[in-house]
Design a protein around this motif. Structure first.
Motif, mmCIF file in Angstrom:
data_model
loop_
_atom_site.group_PDB
_atom_site.id
_atom_site.type_symbol
_atom_site.label_atom_id
_atom_site.label_comp_id
_atom_site.label_asym_id
_atom_site.label_seq_id
_atom_site.Cartn_x
_atom_site.Cartn_y
_atom_site.Cartn_z
ATOM 1 N N ARG A 33 -71.533 100.417 -13.774
ATOM 2 C CA ARG A 33 -72.076 100.493 -15.142
ATOM 3 C C ARG A 33 -73.326 99.626 -15.261
ATOM 4 O O ARG A 33 -74.314 100.022 -15.871
ATOM 5 C CB ARG A 33 -71.039 100.047 -16.169
ATOM 6 C CG ARG A 33 -70.127 101.145 -16.646
ATOM 7 C CD ARG A 33 -69.304 100.722 -17.863
ATOM 8 N NE ARG A 33 -68.538 99.503 -17.666
ATOM 9 C CZ ARG A 33 -67.340 99.443 -17.074
ATOM 10 N NH1 ARG A 33 -66.779 100.546 -16.618
ATOM 11 N NH2 ARG A 33 -66.718 98.298 -16.947
ATOM 12 N N MET A 34 -73.243 98.429 -14.689
ATOM 13 C CA MET A 34 -74.387 97.518 -14.733
ATOM 14 C C MET A 34 -75.609 98.158 -14.075
ATOM 15 O O MET A 34 -76.729 98.030 -14.576
ATOM 16 C CB MET A 34 -74.047 96.191 -14.042
ATOM 17 C CG MET A 34 -73.041 95.344 -14.780
ATOM 18 S SD MET A 34 -72.520 93.900 -13.825
ATOM 19 C CE MET A 34 -73.996 92.882 -13.943
ATOM 20 N N MET A 35 -75.370 98.833 -12.965
ATOM 21 C CA MET A 35 -76.481 99.492 -12.271
ATOM 22 C C MET A 35 -77.047 100.621 -13.129
ATOM 23 O O MET A 35 -78.265 100.773 -13.235
ATOM 24 C CB MET A 35 -76.023 100.001 -10.906
ATOM 25 C CG MET A 35 -75.702 98.858 -9.949
ATOM 26 S SD MET A 35 -75.149 99.419 -8.339
ATOM 27 C CE MET A 35 -76.658 100.116 -7.694
ATOM 28 N N ASP A 36 -76.171 101.397 -13.753
ATOM 29 C CA ASP A 36 -76.618 102.481 -14.633
ATOM 30 C C ASP A 36 -77.430 101.944 -15.807
ATOM 31 O O ASP A 36 -78.360 102.595 -16.287
ATOM 32 C CB ASP A 36 -75.428 103.288 -15.163
ATOM 33 C CG ASP A 36 -74.768 104.147 -14.100
ATOM 34 O OD1 ASP A 36 -75.396 104.393 -13.039
ATOM 35 O OD2 ASP A 36 -73.607 104.576 -14.321
ATOM 36 N N GLU A 37 -77.061 100.748 -16.272
ATOM 37 C CA GLU A 37 -77.756 100.122 -17.398
ATOM 38 C C GLU A 37 -79.040 99.421 -16.979
ATOM 39 O O GLU A 37 -79.770 98.919 -17.826
ATOM 40 C CB GLU A 37 -76.831 99.103 -18.072
ATOM 41 C CG GLU A 37 -75.597 99.717 -18.704
ATOM 42 C CD GLU A 37 -74.555 98.692 -19.085
ATOM 43 O OE1 GLU A 37 -74.746 97.483 -18.834
ATOM 44 O OE2 GLU A 37 -73.511 99.104 -19.639
ATOM 45 N N GLY A 38 -79.295 99.373 -15.683
ATOM 46 C CA GLY A 38 -80.516 98.721 -15.189
ATOM 47 C C GLY A 38 -80.476 97.209 -15.266
ATOM 48 O O GLY A 38 -81.512 96.566 -15.420
ATOM 49 N N ARG A 39 -79.288 96.641 -15.147
ATOM 50 C CA ARG A 39 -79.135 95.168 -15.214
ATOM 51 C C ARG A 39 -79.828 94.505 -14.038
ATOM 52 O O ARG A 39 -80.097 95.119 -13.014
ATOM 53 C CB ARG A 39 -77.654 94.804 -15.229
ATOM 54 C CG ARG A 39 -76.851 95.362 -16.394
ATOM 55 C CD ARG A 39 -76.963 94.549 -17.668
ATOM 56 N NE ARG A 39 -76.467 93.208 -17.529
ATOM 57 C CZ ARG A 39 -75.227 92.829 -17.789
ATOM 58 N NH1 ARG A 39 -74.334 93.706 -18.203
ATOM 59 N NH2 ARG A 39 -74.866 91.576 -17.643
ATOM 60 N N GLU A 40 -80.108 93.229 -14.207
ATOM 61 C CA GLU A 40 -80.796 92.440 -13.188
ATOM 62 C C GLU A 40 -79.979 92.377 -11.894
ATOM 63 O O GLU A 40 -78.743 92.315 -11.926
ATOM 64 C CB GLU A 40 -81.021 91.009 -13.693
ATOM 65 C CG GLU A 40 -81.940 90.904 -14.886
ATOM 66 C CD GLU A 40 -83.372 91.209 -14.519
ATOM 67 O OE1 GLU A 40 -83.800 90.869 -13.395
ATOM 68 O OE2 GLU A 40 -84.074 91.808 -15.366
ATOM 69 N N CYS A 41 -80.691 92.384 -10.785
ATOM 70 C CA CYS A 41 -80.046 92.326 -9.465
ATOM 71 C C CYS A 41 -79.156 91.094 -9.332
ATOM 72 O O CYS A 41 -78.062 91.180 -8.769
ATOM 73 C CB CYS A 41 -81.099 92.323 -8.358
ATOM 74 S SG CYS A 41 -81.928 93.908 -8.166
ATOM 75 N N GLN A 42 -79.617 89.972 -9.845
ATOM 76 C CA GLN A 42 -78.831 88.739 -9.719
ATOM 77 C C GLN A 42 -77.485 88.876 -10.440
ATOM 78 O O GLN A 42 -76.457 88.436 -9.930
ATOM 79 C CB GLN A 42 -79.613 87.554 -10.273
ATOM 80 C CG GLN A 42 -78.942 86.236 -9.972
ATOM 81 C CD GLN A 42 -79.858 85.068 -10.241
ATOM 82 O OE1 GLN A 42 -81.004 85.232 -10.652
ATOM 83 N NE2 GLN A 42 -79.357 83.874 -9.996
ATOM 84 N N ILE A 44 -75.848 91.647 -10.930
ATOM 85 C CA ILE A 44 -75.047 92.577 -10.127
ATOM 86 C C ILE A 44 -74.485 91.865 -8.905
ATOM 87 O O ILE A 44 -73.310 92.047 -8.558
ATOM 88 C CB ILE A 44 -75.886 93.810 -9.730
ATOM 89 C CG1 ILE A 44 -76.214 94.630 -10.995
ATOM 90 C CG2 ILE A 44 -75.156 94.661 -8.697
ATOM 91 C CD1 ILE A 44 -77.222 95.730 -10.789
ATOM 92 N N LEU A 45 -75.293 91.023 -8.283
ATOM 93 C CA LEU A 45 -74.819 90.287 -7.109
ATOM 94 C C LEU A 45 -73.668 89.346 -7.444
ATOM 95 O O LEU A 45 -72.731 89.194 -6.661
ATOM 96 C CB LEU A 45 -75.968 89.513 -6.460
ATOM 97 C CG LEU A 45 -76.980 90.360 -5.704
ATOM 98 C CD1 LEU A 45 -78.171 89.512 -5.282
ATOM 99 C CD2 LEU A 45 -76.336 91.023 -4.500
ATOM 100 N N VAL A 46 -73.740 88.735 -8.615
ATOM 101 C CA VAL A 46 -72.646 87.848 -9.039
ATOM 102 C C VAL A 46 -71.349 88.652 -9.148
ATOM 103 O O VAL A 46 -70.285 88.222 -8.679
ATOM 104 C CB VAL A 46 -72.983 87.161 -10.384
ATOM 105 C CG1 VAL A 46 -71.752 86.500 -10.986
ATOM 106 C CG2 VAL A 46 -74.102 86.145 -10.193
ATOM 107 N N GLN A 47 -71.425 89.838 -9.729
ATOM 108 C CA GLN A 47 -70.244 90.675 -9.871
ATOM 109 C C GLN A 47 -69.751 91.201 -8.518
ATOM 110 O O GLN A 47 -68.556 91.308 -8.292
ATOM 111 C CB GLN A 47 -70.514 91.834 -10.833
ATOM 112 C CG GLN A 47 -70.676 91.377 -12.262
ATOM 113 C CD GLN A 47 -69.494 90.541 -12.734
ATOM 114 O OE1 GLN A 47 -68.341 90.934 -12.584
ATOM 115 N NE2 GLN A 47 -69.778 89.384 -13.292
#
Length: 97
Positions: A33-42, A44-47
């Protein structure tokens, strides 16, 4: 033939592993979902690090249960000194990364 405590132990271990894997799956859904929302790479990496940790813990649970079952099949009494020492080691392994 298995005795009741053995069946209960396997059921508890199976539920722990299943719950851990379901949690990991939920975390992965969140990452997607985060990727679909265009969230920051950092972010996403934490998750993803959380997912990896969760899967690692599931793997430790599987290994610990396998060792417990193998020792049981070898005929080591659950209340023996050897079993207690092994359980202590398994508990320590479960606490480490």
């Amino acid at each position: 033939m298995m005795d009741v405590p053995d069946v209960a132990q396997k059921t508890v271990a199976s539920k722990q592993i299943t719950n851990r894997l379901k949690r990991s799956r939920g975390q992965m859904d969140g990452v997607l979902r985060m990727m679909d929302e265009g969230r920051e790479c950092q972010d996403i990496l934490v998750q993803l690090a959380a997912v990896r940790s969760s899967v690692d813990k599931a793997m430790k649970l599987v290994v610990a249960e396998n060792i417990r079952q193998t020792v049981e099949k070898m005929g080591v009494a659950a209340d023996s000194e050897e079993a207690a020492s092994l359980q202590k080691s398994l508990d320590l392994m479960m606490k480490t990364r």
